[in-house]
Design a protein around this motif. Structure first.
Motif, mmCIF file in Angstrom:
data_model
loop_
_atom_site.group_PDB
_atom_site.id
_atom_site.type_symbol
_atom_site.label_atom_id
_atom_site.label_comp_id
_atom_site.label_asym_id
_atom_site.label_seq_id
_atom_site.Cartn_x
_atom_site.Cartn_y
_atom_site.Cartn_z
ATOM 1 N N LYS A 44 -3.547 -10.825 4.312
ATOM 2 C CA LYS A 44 -3.993 -11.599 3.358
ATOM 3 C C LYS A 44 -3.568 -13.063 3.996
ATOM 4 C CE LYS A 44 0.098 -11.971 0.454
ATOM 5 N NZ LYS A 44 0.599 -11.907 -0.865
ATOM 6 N N PRO A 45 -4.367 -14.209 3.734
ATOM 7 C CA PRO A 45 -4.213 -15.389 4.521
ATOM 8 C C PRO A 45 -2.728 -15.986 4.693
ATOM 9 C CG PRO A 45 -5.952 -15.544 3.007
ATOM 10 C CD PRO A 45 -5.439 -14.512 2.857
ATOM 11 N N THR A 46 -1.833 -15.513 3.536
ATOM 12 C CA THR A 46 -0.202 -15.939 3.756
ATOM 13 C C THR A 46 0.424 -14.822 4.277
ATOM 14 O OG1 THR A 46 -0.137 -15.011 1.408
ATOM 15 C CG2 THR A 46 -0.488 -17.553 1.808
ATOM 16 N N GLY A 47 -0.150 -14.006 4.766
ATOM 17 C CA GLY A 47 0.557 -12.879 5.278
ATOM 18 C C GLY A 47 1.016 -11.792 4.647
ATOM 19 N N ILE A 48 1.695 -10.583 5.016
ATOM 20 C CA ILE A 48 1.909 -9.312 4.158
ATOM 21 C C ILE A 48 3.250 -9.261 4.127
ATOM 22 C CG2 ILE A 48 1.640 -6.883 4.289
ATOM 23 C CD1 ILE A 48 -0.619 -8.172 3.072
ATOM 24 N N GLY A 49 4.040 -9.042 3.300
ATOM 25 C CA GLY A 49 5.274 -8.832 3.376
ATOM 26 C C GLY A 49 5.691 -7.433 2.803
ATOM 27 N N LEU A 50 7.019 -7.116 2.517
ATOM 28 C CA LEU A 50 7.259 -5.560 1.990
ATOM 29 C C LEU A 50 6.734 -5.323 0.493
ATOM 30 C CD1 LEU A 50 8.451 -3.001 2.678
ATOM 31 C CD2 LEU A 50 10.580 -4.142 2.244
ATOM 32 N N ASP A 51 6.952 -6.449 -0.206
ATOM 33 C CA ASP A 51 6.317 -6.277 -1.826
ATOM 34 C C ASP A 51 4.954 -5.957 -1.872
ATOM 35 O OD1 ASP A 51 9.095 -6.628 -2.681
ATOM 36 O OD2 ASP A 51 8.702 -8.927 -3.015
ATOM 37 N N ASP A 52 3.908 -6.596 -0.961
ATOM 38 C CA ASP A 52 2.634 -6.415 -0.873
ATOM 39 C C ASP A 52 2.238 -5.006 -0.529
ATOM 40 O OD1 ASP A 52 1.709 -9.124 -1.255
ATOM 41 O OD2 ASP A 52 2.433 -9.489 0.571
ATOM 42 N N CYS A 53 3.197 -4.532 0.570
ATOM 43 C CA CYS A 53 2.891 -2.938 1.002
ATOM 44 C C CYS A 53 3.045 -2.275 -0.339
ATOM 45 C CB CYS A 53 3.637 -2.613 2.272
ATOM 46 S SG CYS A 53 3.318 -3.584 3.713
ATOM 47 N N GLN A 54 4.475 -2.250 -0.965
ATOM 48 C CA GLN A 54 4.524 -1.503 -1.959
ATOM 49 C C GLN A 54 3.493 -1.563 -3.050
ATOM 50 O OE1 GLN A 54 8.824 -2.106 -3.349
ATOM 51 N NE2 GLN A 54 8.210 -0.839 -5.117
ATOM 52 N N LEU A 55 3.277 -2.765 -3.504
ATOM 53 C CA LEU A 55 2.279 -3.169 -4.505
ATOM 54 C C LEU A 55 0.853 -1.903 -4.091
ATOM 55 C CD1 LEU A 55 0.972 -4.099 -7.120
ATOM 56 C CD2 LEU A 55 0.334 -6.187 -5.439
ATOM 57 N N PRO A 69 -9.682 12.679 -1.361
ATOM 58 C CA PRO A 69 -10.224 12.625 -0.275
ATOM 59 C C PRO A 69 -9.823 13.446 0.717
ATOM 60 C CG PRO A 69 -9.277 10.635 -0.531
ATOM 61 C CD PRO A 69 -8.729 11.606 -1.563
ATOM 62 N N ILE A 70 -8.740 14.136 0.706
ATOM 63 C CA ILE A 70 -7.919 14.652 1.951
ATOM 64 C C ILE A 70 -7.402 16.137 1.406
ATOM 65 C CG2 ILE A 70 -5.956 14.608 3.406
ATOM 66 C CD1 ILE A 70 -6.202 11.582 3.230
ATOM 67 N N PRO A 71 -7.889 17.089 1.710
ATOM 68 C CA PRO A 71 -7.680 18.255 1.216
ATOM 69 C C PRO A 71 -6.444 19.243 1.563
ATOM 70 C CG PRO A 71 -9.108 18.541 3.272
ATOM 71 C CD PRO A 71 -8.838 17.066 2.984
ATOM 72 N N HIS A 72 -5.349 18.462 2.093
ATOM 73 C CA HIS A 72 -4.305 18.946 2.493
ATOM 74 C C HIS A 72 -2.967 17.758 2.333
ATOM 75 C CE1 HIS A 72 -5.044 16.934 6.147
ATOM 76 N NE2 HIS A 72 -5.903 17.763 6.412
ATOM 77 N N ALA A 73 -1.866 18.120 2.504
ATOM 78 C CA ALA A 73 -0.612 17.120 2.208
ATOM 79 C C ALA A 73 -0.701 16.199 3.409
ATOM 80 C CB ALA A 73 0.690 17.925 2.406
ATOM 81 N N TYR A 74 -0.587 14.983 3.187
ATOM 82 C CA TYR A 74 -0.222 13.980 4.068
ATOM 83 C C TYR A 74 0.608 12.966 3.805
ATOM 84 C CZ TYR A 74 -3.115 11.280 0.790
ATOM 85 O OH TYR A 74 -3.598 10.691 -0.310
ATOM 86 N N THR A 75 0.937 12.044 4.572
ATOM 87 C CA THR A 75 2.064 10.859 4.233
ATOM 88 C C THR A 75 1.186 9.439 4.155
ATOM 89 O OG1 THR A 75 3.747 11.712 5.316
ATOM 90 C CG2 THR A 75 3.940 9.737 4.942
ATOM 91 N N LEU A 76 1.235 8.783 3.058
ATOM 92 C CA LEU A 76 0.630 7.513 3.000
ATOM 93 C C LEU A 76 1.553 6.560 3.562
ATOM 94 C CD1 LEU A 76 -1.705 5.725 2.026
ATOM 95 C CD2 LEU A 76 -0.435 5.729 -0.304
ATOM 96 N N GLU A 77 1.086 5.658 4.391
ATOM 97 C CA GLU A 77 1.868 4.577 4.950
ATOM 98 C C GLU A 77 0.984 3.203 4.847
ATOM 99 O OE1 GLU A 77 2.871 5.230 8.982
ATOM 100 O OE2 GLU A 77 4.209 6.944 8.433
ATOM 101 N N VAL A 78 1.533 2.215 4.065
ATOM 102 C CA VAL A 78 0.719 0.967 4.017
ATOM 103 C C VAL A 78 1.571 -0.204 4.660
ATOM 104 C CG1 VAL A 78 -0.186 -0.780 2.465
ATOM 105 C CG2 VAL A 78 -0.332 1.762 1.992
ATOM 106 N N SER A 79 0.998 -0.964 5.661
ATOM 107 C CA SER A 79 1.658 -1.812 6.236
ATOM 108 C C SER A 79 0.778 -2.992 6.722
ATOM 109 C CB SER A 79 2.353 -1.047 7.686
ATOM 110 O OG SER A 79 1.311 -0.929 8.556
ATOM 111 N N SER A 80 1.312 -3.962 7.321
ATOM 112 C CA SER A 80 0.717 -5.254 7.909
ATOM 113 C C SER A 80 0.188 -4.745 9.343
ATOM 114 C CB SER A 80 2.002 -6.304 8.244
ATOM 115 O OG SER A 80 1.269 -7.036 8.981
ATOM 116 N N PRO A 81 -1.097 -5.348 9.794
ATOM 117 C CA PRO A 81 -1.396 -4.798 10.883
ATOM 118 C C PRO A 81 -0.680 -5.527 12.211
ATOM 119 C CG PRO A 81 -2.675 -6.696 10.122
ATOM 120 C CD PRO A 81 -1.912 -6.331 9.150
#
Length: 152
Positions: A44-55, A69-81
């Motif tokens: 986002k324009p102001t940058g991404i923080g840990l709270d944004d990733c958690q949200l 959409p994924i037929p098996h177990a996986y780990t979801l990771e959300v982060s800044s680029p």
């Protein structure tokens, strides 16, 4: 299979991200060490923080469970680029005019495939780079990959 999953995930989560005012930068679906990972890169324009990733994680996880959409177990990771975020869409290049990037083309242009320069203009069809004082024009179709290349 991977590309179809990425496309499906994008369709599922994009409306929620728009609602949250978050830009989807990239999705990677990959297998590492015998485990599957779904990585969502956001900005986002102001940058991404840990709270944004958690949200975002807490907002999209129920959607992914519902649509499955994924037929098996996986780990979801959300982060800044990160500082060297990828540039994928024409709007990305336009947003980062006057920024330095590293870019690779599918086929050689003026005898080379790798360019490092500053974006001086961009539209829906092309990107203009200042590469050591020379103006290089590349069409979007020629660009294989591009990333910001911040200088410190």
């Amino acid at each position: 299979m991977g590309n179809n999953i990425v496309g499906n995930v994008e369709q599922i989560i994009t409306p929620k991200l728009v609602e949250l005012g978050i830009e989807l930068v990239d999705i990677q679906y990959t297998r590492e060490g015998g485990r599957w990972f779904l990585r969502i890169f956001i900005d986002k324009p102001t940058g991404i923080g840990l709270d944004d990733c958690q949200l975002v994680s807490e907002s999209i996880d129920p959607l992914l469970d519902e649509y499955d959409p994924i037929p098996h177990a996986y780990t979801l990771e959300v982060s800044s680029p990160g500082l060297d975020r990828p540039l994928k869409k024409p709007a990305d290049f336009a947003r980062f005019i006057n920024e330095n990037i590293k870019l690779t083309t599918y086929v050689p242009v003026e005898g080379r495939r790798r360019f490092k320069g500053r974006i001086i203009a961009a539209d829906d069809n092309s990107v203009h780079l200042d590469v050591q004082g020379s103006n290089i024009v590349l069409t979007m179709e020629q660009i294989a990959s591009a990333r910001l290349s911040p200088e410190f």
